[in-house]
Every structure is written in C-alpha cells, then in structure tokens.
Motif scaffolding. Structure first.
Motif, mmCIF file in Angstrom:
data_model
loop_
_atom_site.group_PDB
_atom_site.id
_atom_site.type_symbol
_atom_site.label_atom_id
_atom_site.label_comp_id
_atom_site.label_asym_id
_atom_site.label_seq_id
_atom_site.Cartn_x
_atom_site.Cartn_y
_atom_site.Cartn_z
ATOM 1 N N LYS A 192 2.456 -4.912 -8.159
ATOM 2 C CA LYS A 192 1.835 -5.409 -6.921
ATOM 3 C C LYS A 192 1.727 -4.296 -5.880
ATOM 4 O O LYS A 192 2.270 -4.378 -4.780
ATOM 5 N N LYS A 193 0.999 -3.241 -6.288
ATOM 6 C CA LYS A 193 0.897 -2.064 -5.439
ATOM 7 C C LYS A 193 -0.517 -1.486 -5.500
ATOM 8 O O LYS A 193 -1.127 -1.436 -6.556
ATOM 9 N N VAL A 194 -1.020 -1.053 -4.333
ATOM 10 C CA VAL A 194 -2.278 -0.325 -4.245
ATOM 11 C C VAL A 194 -1.913 1.110 -3.869
ATOM 12 O O VAL A 194 -1.362 1.342 -2.787
ATOM 13 N N VAL A 195 -2.174 2.043 -4.786
ATOM 14 C CA VAL A 195 -1.855 3.445 -4.524
ATOM 15 C C VAL A 195 -3.112 4.115 -3.990
ATOM 16 O O VAL A 195 -4.189 4.005 -4.587
ATOM 17 N N MET A 196 -2.949 4.819 -2.850
ATOM 18 C CA MET A 196 -4.096 5.437 -2.188
ATOM 19 C C MET A 196 -3.805 6.898 -1.851
ATOM 20 O O MET A 196 -2.647 7.298 -1.761
ATOM 21 N N ASN A 197 -4.859 7.661 -1.679
ATOM 22 C CA ASN A 197 -4.765 9.037 -1.202
ATOM 23 C C ASN A 197 -5.532 9.071 0.121
ATOM 24 O O ASN A 197 -6.737 9.308 0.145
ATOM 25 N N LEU A 198 -4.802 8.794 1.204
ATOM 26 C CA LEU A 198 -5.433 8.626 2.513
ATOM 27 C C LEU A 198 -5.544 9.961 3.244
ATOM 28 O O LEU A 198 -4.700 10.838 3.077
ATOM 29 N N PRO A 199 -6.585 10.099 4.059
ATOM 30 C CA PRO A 199 -6.745 11.347 4.813
ATOM 31 C C PRO A 199 -5.607 11.526 5.817
ATOM 32 O O PRO A 199 -5.110 10.549 6.384
ATOM 33 N N VAL A 223 0.874 -1.171 0.000
ATOM 34 C CA VAL A 223 0.000 0.000 0.000
ATOM 35 C C VAL A 223 0.911 1.222 0.000
ATOM 36 O O VAL A 223 1.799 1.333 0.843
ATOM 37 N N GLU A 224 0.690 2.084 -0.977
ATOM 38 C CA GLU A 224 1.470 3.315 -1.066
ATOM 39 C C GLU A 224 0.522 4.500 -0.990
ATOM 40 O O GLU A 224 -0.436 4.589 -1.746
ATOM 41 N N VAL A 238 5.321 4.395 0.866
ATOM 42 C CA VAL A 238 4.932 3.015 1.190
ATOM 43 C C VAL A 238 4.502 2.928 2.653
ATOM 44 O O VAL A 238 5.237 3.326 3.550
ATOM 45 N N VAL A 239 3.293 2.417 2.862
ATOM 46 C CA VAL A 239 2.718 2.279 4.202
ATOM 47 C C VAL A 239 3.005 0.892 4.760
ATOM 48 O O VAL A 239 3.286 0.733 5.942
ATOM 49 N N GLY A 240 2.928 -0.141 3.908
ATOM 50 C CA GLY A 240 3.143 -1.518 4.349
ATOM 51 C C GLY A 240 2.580 -2.492 3.333
ATOM 52 O O GLY A 240 2.263 -2.112 2.204
ATOM 53 N N THR A 241 2.443 -3.745 3.761
ATOM 54 C CA THR A 241 1.987 -4.820 2.890
ATOM 55 C C THR A 241 0.640 -5.349 3.365
ATOM 56 O O THR A 241 0.449 -5.577 4.560
ATOM 57 N N ILE A 242 -0.284 -5.553 2.429
ATOM 58 C CA ILE A 242 -1.618 -6.074 2.758
ATOM 59 C C ILE A 242 -1.475 -7.538 3.184
ATOM 60 O O ILE A 242 -1.016 -8.375 2.407
ATOM 61 N N THR A 256 -5.184 3.908 -7.593
ATOM 62 C CA THR A 256 -4.991 2.917 -8.652
ATOM 63 C C THR A 256 -4.556 1.574 -8.075
ATOM 64 O O THR A 256 -3.935 1.516 -7.017
ATOM 65 N N ILE A 257 -4.893 0.521 -8.792
ATOM 66 C CA ILE A 257 -4.402 -0.824 -8.498
ATOM 67 C C ILE A 257 -3.345 -1.113 -9.561
ATOM 68 O O ILE A 257 -3.662 -1.214 -10.741
ATOM 69 N N ASP A 258 -2.090 -1.192 -9.138
ATOM 70 C CA ASP A 258 -0.981 -1.451 -10.059
ATOM 71 C C ASP A 258 -0.633 -2.931 -9.954
ATOM 72 O O ASP A 258 0.178 -3.334 -9.119
ATOM 73 N N ARG A 259 -1.288 -3.748 -10.793
ATOM 74 C CA ARG A 259 -1.086 -5.195 -10.738
ATOM 75 C C ARG A 259 0.336 -5.585 -11.135
ATOM 76 O O ARG A 259 0.890 -6.530 -10.596
#
Length: 174
Positions: free
Chosen positions: A159-166, A110-111, A117-121, A153-156
């Motif tokens: 292997k990355k989930v890009v997020m815009n977290l609060p 998760v980025e 990078v925040v960590g791994t799901i 976005t889901i970057d298959r």
C-alpha cells in the motif's frame, strides 16, 4: 447498493428514439468493455436504482445506445435524462503496473526516493487541470501533482506509491 461501492460509468445524455431508447455518455477510455451489460444502476433522487438492459450497442465512440426493460416511451426516457450511471466496483477491469484507479490508492503511503515517507493519500483532487494527490503529513496537507514522470511504482502489496519528486516540492509545505 451504496454509491461508495460503485464507480461512475457515465450519464444518460439524450433520447434516441420514440420507443424509449437513450444515449448514455460513457466516461471511459474503453467503452467497448461496457457494450454487453445486463444492468446498470441509475441514480434517481440520490438513490441507486437497478435498471435492466434489453439491448445496447456502441454509438459514435463514447456513447452507448440503450433500451431499458421498463422504459418504452419518450416520456419514460425523458424522466431519466441527465441521470448518472454506476456499476459495482467489482466490475472494474483490474489494472497492473503503474496504472491505478483513483479510489484504489486512497490510504496508500507516498514515499519519495529522496526524502522517504511523505504521508498518506487522503483523497485525489481531479477538479484541477492536473490531478493532485492530497497527502496528509502530520497535520499538514501536501498537494502532489499526479505526473507519470514523478511516479516510480505502485506497490499494491505494501500500500505504497513510490515517487521521485522534484527537490523543493515537499519542502515548501514543511
């Protein structure tokens, strides 16, 4: 076939006729995709057993009316009531863009656009009102709500989930 190699399709909900037919509840948004199956795996005593389908048809939106090859009486239908149905993962329709299956993103990073990078799901908790990514950051578990608005976005390929977290969501765990 092992359960890890399959996905949950639904559950045999009730008998339909005195000739052994059953109604299976399908846990899917597109039940029509599963109308002409040749077979399914039925979980019997914690084992997946292949059951071949003689005929099937959609019944009231979310149900599939099924006549299995070796189930010809009410008693035989009664014996499989409440059992879960599974299909091999290879039969899942491919998703693209930001749509994904829960099992598909396990192990993805998760980025966050702001923090990196925040960590791994590790897993997905879908027992709450809002499904949550369970992300491991060092030894700390971080719960991130799976909200479309947060998902960039889901970057298959990577292997990355890009997020815009609060702001503050990740910081409260660290």
């Amino acid at each position: 076939m092992r359960k890890e190699e399959c996905f949950y399709l639904g559950k045999i909900a009730k008998k339909f006729s005195f000739k052994g037919e059953v109604l299976a509840y399908l846990d899917t948004d597109e039940p029509e995709l599963y109308e002409n199956l040749e077979s399914v795996f039925v979980e019997c005593n914690k084992h997946l057993v292949p059951f071949f389908i003689e005929t099937s048809s959609l019944h009231k939106n979310d149900f599939l009316r099924i006549r299995f090859e070796d189930v010809a009486t009410e008693e035989e239908a009664e014996a499989i009531l409440g059992n879960d149905l599974y299909l091999p993962l290879s039969m899942l329709p491919k998703l693209s863009g930001n749509k994904f299956y829960f099992h598909e993103v396990i192990g993805f990073e998760v980025e966050d656009q702001r923090l990196g990078v925040v960590g791994t799901i590790q897993s997905i908790n879908d027992s709450t009102a809002q499904p949550l990514f369970e992300v491991l950051h060092g030894g700390i578990e971080i719960l991130i709500p799976m909200i479309d608005h947060f998902l960039v976005t889901i970057d298959r390929d990577n292997k990355k989930v890009v997020m815009n977290l609060p702001e503050g969501l990740i910081e409260m765990y660290l």
